[in-house]
Write a protein that holds these residues in place. Sequence first.
Motif, PDB file in Angstrom:
ATOM      1  N   ALA A  47       0.841  -1.206   0.000  1.00  0.00           N
ATOM      2  CA  ALA A  47       0.000   0.000   0.000  1.00  0.00           C
ATOM      3  C   ALA A  47       0.870   1.248   0.000  1.00  0.00           C
ATOM      4  N   ARG A  48       1.949   1.221   0.761  1.00  0.00           N
ATOM      5  CA  ARG A  48       2.901   2.347   0.788  1.00  0.00           C
ATOM      6  C   ARG A  48       3.488   2.583  -0.580  1.00  0.00           C
ATOM      7  N   ALA A  81       3.731   5.880  -5.523  1.00  0.00           N
ATOM      8  CA  ALA A  81       3.659   5.923  -6.989  1.00  0.00           C
ATOM      9  C   ALA A  81       2.492   6.800  -7.447  1.00  0.00           C
ATOM     10  N   PHE A  82       1.361   6.700  -6.763  1.00  0.00           N
ATOM     11  CA  PHE A  82       0.206   7.518  -7.104  1.00  0.00           C
ATOM     12  C   PHE A  82       0.512   9.000  -6.882  1.00  0.00           C
ATOM     13  N   ALA A  83       1.115   9.304  -5.734  1.00  0.00           N
ATOM     14  CA  ALA A  83       1.413  10.707  -5.408  1.00  0.00           C
ATOM     15  C   ALA A  83       2.400  11.312  -6.395  1.00  0.00           C
ATOM     16  N   THR A 140       2.277  20.911 -10.063  1.00  0.00           N
ATOM     17  CA  THR A 140       3.125  19.742  -9.804  1.00  0.00           C
ATOM     18  C   THR A 140       2.239  18.558  -9.445  1.00  0.00           C
ATOM     19  N   THR A 141       2.863  17.385  -9.311  1.00  0.00           N
ATOM     20  CA  THR A 141       2.121  16.232  -8.796  1.00  0.00           C
ATOM     21  C   THR A 141       1.827  16.464  -7.320  1.00  0.00           C
ATOM     22  N   ILE A 142       0.898  15.692  -6.773  1.00  0.00           N
ATOM     23  CA  ILE A 142       0.512  15.894  -5.370  1.00  0.00           C
ATOM     24  C   ILE A 142       1.622  15.486  -4.405  1.00  0.00           C
ATOM     25  N   SER A 143       2.677  14.855  -4.913  1.00  0.00           N
ATOM     26  CA  SER A 143       3.804  14.495  -4.051  1.00  0.00           C
ATOM     27  C   SER A 143       4.491  15.729  -3.470  1.00  0.00           C
ATOM     28  N   GLU A 144       4.268  16.899  -4.069  1.00  0.00           N
ATOM     29  CA  GLU A 144       4.863  18.140  -3.581  1.00  0.00           C
ATOM     30  C   GLU A 144       3.965  18.859  -2.568  1.00  0.00           C
ATOM     31  N   VAL A 145       2.765  18.353  -2.369  1.00  0.00           N
ATOM     32  CA  VAL A 145       1.826  18.995  -1.433  1.00  0.00           C
ATOM     33  C   VAL A 145       2.220  18.631  -0.002  1.00  0.00           C
ATOM     34  N   ALA A 171      -4.617   8.425  -1.603  1.00  0.00           N
ATOM     35  CA  ALA A 171      -5.332   8.125  -2.849  1.00  0.00           C
ATOM     36  C   ALA A 171      -6.673   8.842  -2.926  1.00  0.00           C
ATOM     37  N   GLY A 172      -7.233   9.190  -1.766  1.00  0.00           N
ATOM     38  CA  GLY A 172      -8.526   9.870  -1.762  1.00  0.00           C
ATOM     39  C   GLY A 172      -9.638   8.959  -2.244  1.00  0.00           C
ATOM     40  N   GLY A 173     -10.640   9.539  -2.893  1.00  0.00           N
ATOM     41  CA  GLY A 173     -11.791   8.771  -3.349  1.00  0.00           C
ATOM     42  C   GLY A 173     -11.420   7.671  -4.323  1.00  0.00           C
TER      43      GLY A 173
END
Length: 382
Positions: A253-254, A259-261, A271-276, A340-342
Amino acid sequence: MKSMFDALVKNERHQELLDKASRIAQEARKHIQQTDEDANFSPETLKVIKSEGYPSLPVEKEGLSLYEFLLIQEKIAEGDGSVALSIGWHVGVMMELSLDSLWEPHAFERLAKEVREEQKVVNRAATEPATGSPTRGGIPETKAVRDGNQYVVIGRKSFTSMADHLDYYIVSAYVEDLDQVGWFLIDRHQPGLKVEHTWDTLGMRGTGSHDLVLENVELNVEDLVEVKGDKKASPKGWLLHIPACYLGIAVAARNDAIAFAQSFQPNSLDTTISEVPHIQEKIGQMEWKLMQAHSYLYSVAKQWDEEPERRDEISADLAAVKLAVTNTANEVVDLAMRIAGGRGLSKQNAFEKYYRDVRAGLHNPPMDDAVISMLAKRAMEK
């Protein structure tokens, strides 16, 4: 993405075992959708497990350390937790029988020979609808009645992982003439034995843990291979395959959450959400929790392997590790779902399956309340 296994692999043998587990995990991953829908274990995955010689590892000349066992189990669980938990019962049972000498030597060697030469697979069938988990101390309603040189066994067992694919069942029963609980080694082809497809759970569906039904199964006296109380119970280090399995699910899951972020960029961001920041905080929390869980699990396993004379002293740690790691695994999967959210609720992604599967760890033995009670009593000992 940094692998969680880098710090765990200490030598060439570890890497060889990890490669073996990776091939099993890769095969298991191919069949996840089907096994989850069918609530059954994949025969194709079992073929790969056997071709890799995994069932015989604990009875080969080299043996299998607890540390190595957990390493393999966690890696397989990255592919599919159901596969890891299912085959983990077989490997754990063979480790227990080999280490604790619970059976007469000739009875154990007969089984071990078939496992070594034919990669046969076995599991204990102990849980019953009325008694719940056997760790709670319930007496089996399954009965064995002596009839001359035979026993006739009648009963039903639930939660029999890989029920359709086991070569042997080790079945617990109340043995009337001995007034004791005993265990019978039963070949899958024995008349009167059948599997009822009752497995219909939320998570870990791919274990295929159906009911085993025994209808006047006639067995030889020699098939009674173990009687409860004949040998002093020893700490069961092999049961750490349970938290290792759920830790593997959490690592998967991690990995998917990171990978998703790193790939998802909504049109509201540059940017991708990995920067949030709040996403980075959740990733950091996952890493911190997994680092703690790995450290605790593998340090206890290492102590078990390297200090056998102290195994009685670390029995409390075995229970505490299970509680700590399975609860941490649930927390990590929850964080992954929040990243991942919804989308994490969609069957198109693996997150919802991780979420369903990891919950099952809370209901594998030993249970949280029993561990907490045991630790409290130990703390108050004078």
